[in-house]
Design a protein around this motif. Structure first.
Motif, PDB file in Angstrom:
ATOM      1  N   HIS A  68       0.827  -1.206   0.000  1.00  0.00           N
ATOM      2  CA  HIS A  68       0.000   0.000   0.000  1.00  0.00           C
ATOM      3  C   HIS A  68       0.863   1.259   0.000  1.00  0.00           C
ATOM      4  O   HIS A  68       0.586   2.207  -0.737  1.00  0.00           O
ATOM      5  N   THR A  69       1.915   1.267   0.795  1.00  0.00           N
ATOM      6  CA  THR A  69       2.790   2.436   0.883  1.00  0.00           C
ATOM      7  C   THR A  69       3.523   2.686  -0.430  1.00  0.00           C
ATOM      8  O   THR A  69       3.565   3.825  -0.923  1.00  0.00           O
ATOM      9  N   LEU A  70       4.089   1.650  -1.021  1.00  0.00           N
ATOM     10  CA  LEU A  70       4.805   1.810  -2.283  1.00  0.00           C
ATOM     11  C   LEU A  70       3.860   2.225  -3.412  1.00  0.00           C
ATOM     12  O   LEU A  70       4.217   3.058  -4.251  1.00  0.00           O
ATOM     13  N   ALA A  71       2.657   1.674  -3.434  1.00  0.00           N
ATOM     14  CA  ALA A  71       1.672   2.045  -4.463  1.00  0.00           C
ATOM     15  C   ALA A  71       1.265   3.515  -4.300  1.00  0.00           C
ATOM     16  O   ALA A  71       1.140   4.245  -5.289  1.00  0.00           O
ATOM     17  N   GLU A  72       1.090   3.925  -3.060  1.00  0.00           N
ATOM     18  CA  GLU A  72       0.736   5.314  -2.769  1.00  0.00           C
ATOM     19  C   GLU A  72       1.851   6.260  -3.244  1.00  0.00           C
ATOM     20  O   GLU A  72       1.583   7.289  -3.857  1.00  0.00           O
ATOM     21  N   ASP A  73       3.083   5.898  -2.954  1.00  0.00           N
ATOM     22  CA  ASP A  73       4.219   6.735  -3.326  1.00  0.00           C
ATOM     23  C   ASP A  73       4.422   6.791  -4.842  1.00  0.00           C
ATOM     24  O   ASP A  73       4.789   7.833  -5.379  1.00  0.00           O
ATOM     25  N   SER A  74       4.180   5.684  -5.539  1.00  0.00           N
ATOM     26  CA  SER A  74       4.380   5.689  -6.985  1.00  0.00           C
ATOM     27  C   SER A  74       3.265   6.443  -7.697  1.00  0.00           C
ATOM     28  O   SER A  74       3.441   6.885  -8.827  1.00  0.00           O
ATOM     29  N   ALA A  75       2.136   6.624  -7.037  1.00  0.00           N
ATOM     30  CA  ALA A  75       1.017   7.363  -7.623  1.00  0.00           C
ATOM     31  C   ALA A  75       1.216   8.867  -7.533  1.00  0.00           C
ATOM     32  O   ALA A  75       0.505   9.630  -8.171  1.00  0.00           O
ATOM     33  N   LYS A  76       2.183   9.290  -6.731  1.00  0.00           N
ATOM     34  CA  LYS A  76       2.424  10.732  -6.541  1.00  0.00           C
ATOM     35  C   LYS A  76       3.187  11.322  -7.693  1.00  0.00           C
ATOM     36  O   LYS A  76       3.979  10.737  -8.336  1.00  0.00           O
TER      37      LYS A  76
END
Length: 70
Positions: free
Chosen positions: A62-70
């Protein structure tokens, strides 16, 4: 009618209950880690913080997906 939470976030209530930290704190730990690869972070959460594999995997995903969406 509300939709049920799906994916990694569905683990968040049980993670907070079991380990006593809010999800935001876990995400901050992941982001401040010198590690970058998914499985390195999962293994680190398991060995250093005592998380189970599923919980660690959900937090990292979840954290990595959130960061890559930025």
């Amino acid at each position: 009618m509300t939709d049920a939470v799906k994916g990694p976030a569905s683990y968040f209530p049980s993670i907070e209950k079991k380990y006593g930290r809010p999800i935001a704190e876990w995400k901050d730990l992941i982001r401040s880690s010198p590690l970058a690869k998914h499985m390195e972070l999962v293994d680190w959460l398991k060995s250093e913080h005592g998380l189970g594999h599923g919980h660690a995997n959900a937090l990292v995903a979840h954290t990595l997906a959130e960061d890559s969406a930025k």
